[in-house]
Design a protein around this motif. Structure first.
Motif, PDB file in Angstrom:
ATOM      1  N   LEU A  32       0.821  -1.206   0.000  1.00 37.90           N
ATOM      2  CA  LEU A  32       0.000   0.000   0.000  1.00 37.90           C
ATOM      3  C   LEU A  32       0.858   1.260   0.000  1.00 37.90           C
ATOM      4  CD1 LEU A  32      -2.788  -1.051   2.529  1.00 37.90           C
ATOM      5  CD2 LEU A  32      -2.923  -0.983   0.022  1.00 37.90           C
ATOM      6  N   TYR A  33       2.045   1.161   0.589  1.00 44.79           N
ATOM      7  CA  TYR A  33       2.955   2.312   0.607  1.00 44.79           C
ATOM      8  C   TYR A  33       3.214   2.794  -0.818  1.00 44.79           C
ATOM      9  CZ  TYR A  33       7.010   5.214   1.769  1.00 44.79           C
ATOM     10  OH  TYR A  33       7.872   6.268   1.925  1.00 44.79           O
ATOM     11  N   ALA A  34       3.436   1.848  -1.737  1.00 43.99           N
ATOM     12  CA  ALA A  34       3.725   2.219  -3.120  1.00 43.99           C
ATOM     13  C   ALA A  34       2.564   2.989  -3.736  1.00 43.99           C
ATOM     14  CB  ALA A  34       4.041   0.967  -3.937  1.00 43.99           C
ATOM     15  N   VAL A  35       1.325   2.548  -3.442  1.00 46.86           N
ATOM     16  CA  VAL A  35       0.139   3.227  -3.965  1.00 46.86           C
ATOM     17  C   VAL A  35       0.031   4.629  -3.377  1.00 46.86           C
ATOM     18  CG1 VAL A  35      -2.382   3.172  -4.089  1.00 46.86           C
ATOM     19  CG2 VAL A  35      -1.068   1.043  -4.295  1.00 46.86           C
ATOM     20  N   LEU A  36       0.205   4.728  -2.066  1.00 44.36           N
ATOM     21  CA  LEU A  36       0.074   6.011  -1.385  1.00 44.36           C
ATOM     22  C   LEU A  36       1.170   6.985  -1.805  1.00 44.36           C
ATOM     23  CD1 LEU A  36      -0.851   4.600   2.128  1.00 44.36           C
ATOM     24  CD2 LEU A  36      -2.351   5.978   0.664  1.00 44.36           C
ATOM     25  N   ALA A  37       2.387   6.466  -1.966  1.00 44.19           N
ATOM     26  CA  ALA A  37       3.497   7.317  -2.371  1.00 44.19           C
ATOM     27  C   ALA A  37       3.270   7.893  -3.763  1.00 44.19           C
ATOM     28  CB  ALA A  37       4.799   6.522  -2.336  1.00 44.19           C
ATOM     29  N   ILE A  50       0.340   8.542  -5.273  1.00 42.56           N
ATOM     30  CA  ILE A  50      -0.726   9.548  -5.336  1.00 42.56           C
ATOM     31  C   ILE A  50      -0.486  10.711  -4.367  1.00 42.56           C
ATOM     32  CG2 ILE A  50      -2.264   8.435  -3.657  1.00 42.56           C
ATOM     33  CD1 ILE A  50      -4.589   9.246  -5.536  1.00 42.56           C
ATOM     34  N   GLY A  51       0.169  10.426  -3.220  1.00 43.95           N
ATOM     35  CA  GLY A  51       0.396  11.478  -2.224  1.00 43.95           C
ATOM     36  C   GLY A  51       1.697  12.224  -2.413  1.00 43.95           C
ATOM     37  N   GLY A  52       2.654  11.567  -3.066  1.00 43.61           N
ATOM     38  CA  GLY A  52       3.922  12.210  -3.362  1.00 43.61           C
ATOM     39  C   GLY A  52       4.764  12.523  -2.137  1.00 43.61           C
ATOM     40  N   GLU A  53       5.747  13.384  -2.352  1.00 44.37           N
ATOM     41  CA  GLU A  53       6.717  13.706  -1.306  1.00 44.37           C
ATOM     42  C   GLU A  53       6.078  14.383  -0.101  1.00 44.37           C
ATOM     43  OE1 GLU A  53      10.861  16.261  -1.048  1.00 44.37           O
ATOM     44  OE2 GLU A  53      10.459  15.101  -2.876  1.00 44.37           O
ATOM     45  N   LYS A  54       4.969  15.084  -0.320  1.00 46.74           N
ATOM     46  CA  LYS A  54       4.289  15.731   0.806  1.00 46.74           C
ATOM     47  C   LYS A  54       3.809  14.697   1.821  1.00 46.74           C
ATOM     48  CE  LYS A  54       2.582  19.960  -1.392  1.00 46.74           C
ATOM     49  NZ  LYS A  54       1.374  20.749  -1.760  1.00 46.74           N
ATOM     50  N   LEU A  55       3.497  13.515   1.347  1.00 45.47           N
ATOM     51  CA  LEU A  55       2.990  12.461   2.229  1.00 45.47           C
ATOM     52  C   LEU A  55       4.105  11.608   2.811  1.00 45.47           C
ATOM     53  CD1 LEU A  55       0.471  10.918   3.331  1.00 45.47           C
ATOM     54  CD2 LEU A  55       0.659   9.455   1.309  1.00 45.47           C
ATOM     55  N   VAL A  56       5.006  11.137   1.978  1.00 45.41           N
ATOM     56  CA  VAL A  56       5.986  10.134   2.413  1.00 45.41           C
ATOM     57  C   VAL A  56       7.412  10.657   2.508  1.00 45.41           C
ATOM     58  CG1 VAL A  56       4.585   8.256   1.501  1.00 45.41           C
ATOM     59  CG2 VAL A  56       6.365   9.283   0.053  1.00 45.41           C
ATOM     60  N   GLY A  57       7.644  11.898   2.111  1.00 47.11           N
ATOM     61  CA  GLY A  57       9.012  12.393   2.105  1.00 47.11           C
ATOM     62  C   GLY A  57       9.757  11.854   0.891  1.00 47.11           C
ATOM     63  N   LYS A  58      11.044  11.654   1.042  1.00 46.20           N
ATOM     64  CA  LYS A  58      11.876  11.228  -0.083  1.00 46.20           C
ATOM     65  C   LYS A  58      11.980   9.703  -0.212  1.00 46.20           C
ATOM     66  CE  LYS A  58      14.679  15.435   0.056  1.00 46.20           C
ATOM     67  NZ  LYS A  58      14.080  15.992  -1.177  1.00 46.20           N
ATOM     68  N   ALA A  59      11.468   8.963   0.771  1.00 50.18           N
ATOM     69  CA  ALA A  59      11.604   7.504   0.750  1.00 50.18           C
ATOM     70  C   ALA A  59      10.719   6.897  -0.338  1.00 50.18           C
ATOM     71  CB  ALA A  59      11.247   6.917   2.099  1.00 50.18           C
ATOM     72  N   THR A  60      11.267   5.959  -1.080  1.00 51.57           N
ATOM     73  CA  THR A  60      10.515   5.317  -2.166  1.00 51.57           C
ATOM     74  C   THR A  60       9.819   4.043  -1.717  1.00 51.57           C
ATOM     75  OG1 THR A  60      12.516   4.150  -2.878  1.00 51.57           O
ATOM     76  CG2 THR A  60      12.045   6.277  -3.928  1.00 51.57           C
ATOM     77  N   GLU A  61      10.140   3.571  -0.517  1.00 47.12           N
ATOM     78  CA  GLU A  61       9.475   2.378   0.004  1.00 47.12           C
ATOM     79  C   GLU A  61       9.378   2.468   1.529  1.00 47.12           C
ATOM     80  OE1 GLU A  61      13.393  -0.546   0.163  1.00 47.12           O
ATOM     81  OE2 GLU A  61      11.991  -0.686  -1.524  1.00 47.12           O
ATOM     82  N   MET A  62       8.514   1.643   2.100  1.00 50.57           N
ATOM     83  CA  MET A  62       8.318   1.661   3.545  1.00 50.57           C
ATOM     84  C   MET A  62       9.627   1.347   4.257  1.00 50.57           C
ATOM     85  SD  MET A  62       5.451  -0.383   5.807  1.00 50.57           S
ATOM     86  CE  MET A  62       6.327  -1.952   5.928  1.00 50.57           C
ATOM     87  N   ALA A  63       9.912   2.090   5.304  1.00 51.68           N
ATOM     88  CA  ALA A  63      11.179   1.926   6.010  1.00 51.68           C
ATOM     89  C   ALA A  63      11.241   0.594   6.749  1.00 51.68           C
ATOM     90  CB  ALA A  63      11.370   3.070   7.005  1.00 51.68           C
ATOM     91  N   PRO A  64      12.355  -0.129   6.665  1.00 53.72           N
ATOM     92  CA  PRO A  64      12.522  -1.359   7.455  1.00 53.72           C
ATOM     93  C   PRO A  64      12.365  -1.054   8.943  1.00 53.72           C
ATOM     94  CG  PRO A  64      14.270  -1.135   5.820  1.00 53.72           C
ATOM     95  CD  PRO A  64      13.527   0.161   5.829  1.00 53.72           C
ATOM     96  N   GLY A  65      11.709  -1.973   9.662  1.00 53.10           N
ATOM     97  CA  GLY A  65      11.533  -1.786  11.100  1.00 53.10           C
ATOM     98  C   GLY A  65      10.310  -0.986  11.480  1.00 53.10           C
TER      99      GLY A  65
END
Length: 330
Positions: A300-305, A307-322
């Protein structure tokens, strides 16, 4: 009053024994865990159950509930070390982890928002929302909103953000406007949806429905108990004890209607509203292995990233480990 020598020695012995026992008693005191919550939030229901039934003490911890006025205040408090645990969402945890903060999450609830319409509304599908007035709680970057937008785009070729007359606002205000007929539909948080459901509304689509349609294999906990990795590393038994107390409370709340009657004053609900809130809460109790939730959240992170872009997830392209804590089993 005269005391015999034997009596004096006996009392002195008791005093010395009591003094000697004090450090041991202190050492046996259950470790405290400080949980910050919104003063009138739904998390308070579970924490009230933990405290009332002594599930914290039974699992070797002492729960200290600290009320806050808003989500921003709880975020600041945990980042500053003023509290040990809050409830927030996995996407926020992932973003902060990608930026170097050691927060992690244990699933709390899969209950999420939904688009609600009146029972007699002609709106039957997402496509029917075109040109309608839609209230959206949580703002333009709300995860439920983004997931439903993504599904509408994929299945109907429309962007609800431009196809509808969107009104962003506070959850209680939007719920009231929906009740008054000022909105054709409203996307709100799960407990406001439950209250609307009890008052003549139906669910058009839930965020979990959208998540499943977009690739999740089961319900994903939108919210979790959040704490620092370092805190868990230093206080593993305390964290596990608290999470086991949470599981005990959920088990009771899942099976006992009487417990919900006890909670009614805390919830400010009665009758049909209480029943729907109870049932929707129960549906949101996580039942899947953490590994499965983690895998779905990554999808789901990929979908949200996207449509939401950097404003939502920052610069990370995938969910952070941990992002998800895997230390419950010792």
């Amino acid at each position: 009053m005269n005391l015999s020598r034997r009596k004096v020695l006996h009392l002195a012995g008791l005093g010395i024994a009591a003094l000697a026992a004090m450090p041991a008693q202190k050492a046996l005191a259950a470790p405290k865990i400080r949980v910050g919550v919104l003063k009138f939030g739904t998390v308070s229901w579970e924490l009230d159950t933990i405290k009332y039934h002594g599930f914290d003490a039974a699992n070797g911890v002492k729960l200290d509930v600290l009320p806050f006025a808003g989500e921003d205040a709880t975020n600041v408090a945990i980042l500053g070390g003023a509290i040990d645990v809050i409830v927030s969402d996995w996407l926020w945890v992932s973003r902060l982890r990608s930026e170097g903060t050691d927060l992690t999450l244990a699933p709390y609830s899969t209950a999420v928002g939904a688009i609600m319409v009146r029972q007699d509304s002609p709106i039957k599908t997402l496509a029917d929302l075109k040109g309608k007035k839609l209230g959206v709680a949580g703002g333009p970057l709300d995860k439920s909103w983004l997931l439903i937008r993504a599904l509408a785009s994929r299945d109907h070729g429309i962007d609800l953000a431009t196809a509808c007359e969107v009104a962003y606002g506070a959850p209680p205000l939007l719920a009231e406007k929906a009740m008054q007929g000022e909105l054709d539909a409203v996307l709100n948080f799960w407990h406001f949806c439950a209250r609307l459901e009890a008052n003549g509304f139906r669910r058009l689509i839930g965020a979990n429905d959208a998540a499943l349609a977009l690739g999740a294999s089961g319900p994903v906990s939108a919210l979790g108990y959040i704490f620092h990795d370092q805190f868990a590393a230093n206080n593993g038994d305390t964290v596990r004890g608290f999470l086991k107390a949470s599981a005990d409370a959920k088990k009771l709340m899942a099976t006992s209607d009487e417990e919900w009657l006890r909670l009614a004053p805390v919830m400010r609900a009665e009758g049909k509203e209480l029943e729907v809130l109870r049932d929707r809460y129960r549906q949101g109790i996580p039942t899947r292995p953490v590994a499965d939730e983690m895998a779905d959240a990554a999808r789901l992170y990929a979908v949200l990233a996207q449509i939401g872009g950097e404003k939502l997830v920052g610069k990370a392209t995938e969910m952070a480990p941990g992002t998800y804590w895997t230390g419950l089993v010792k």
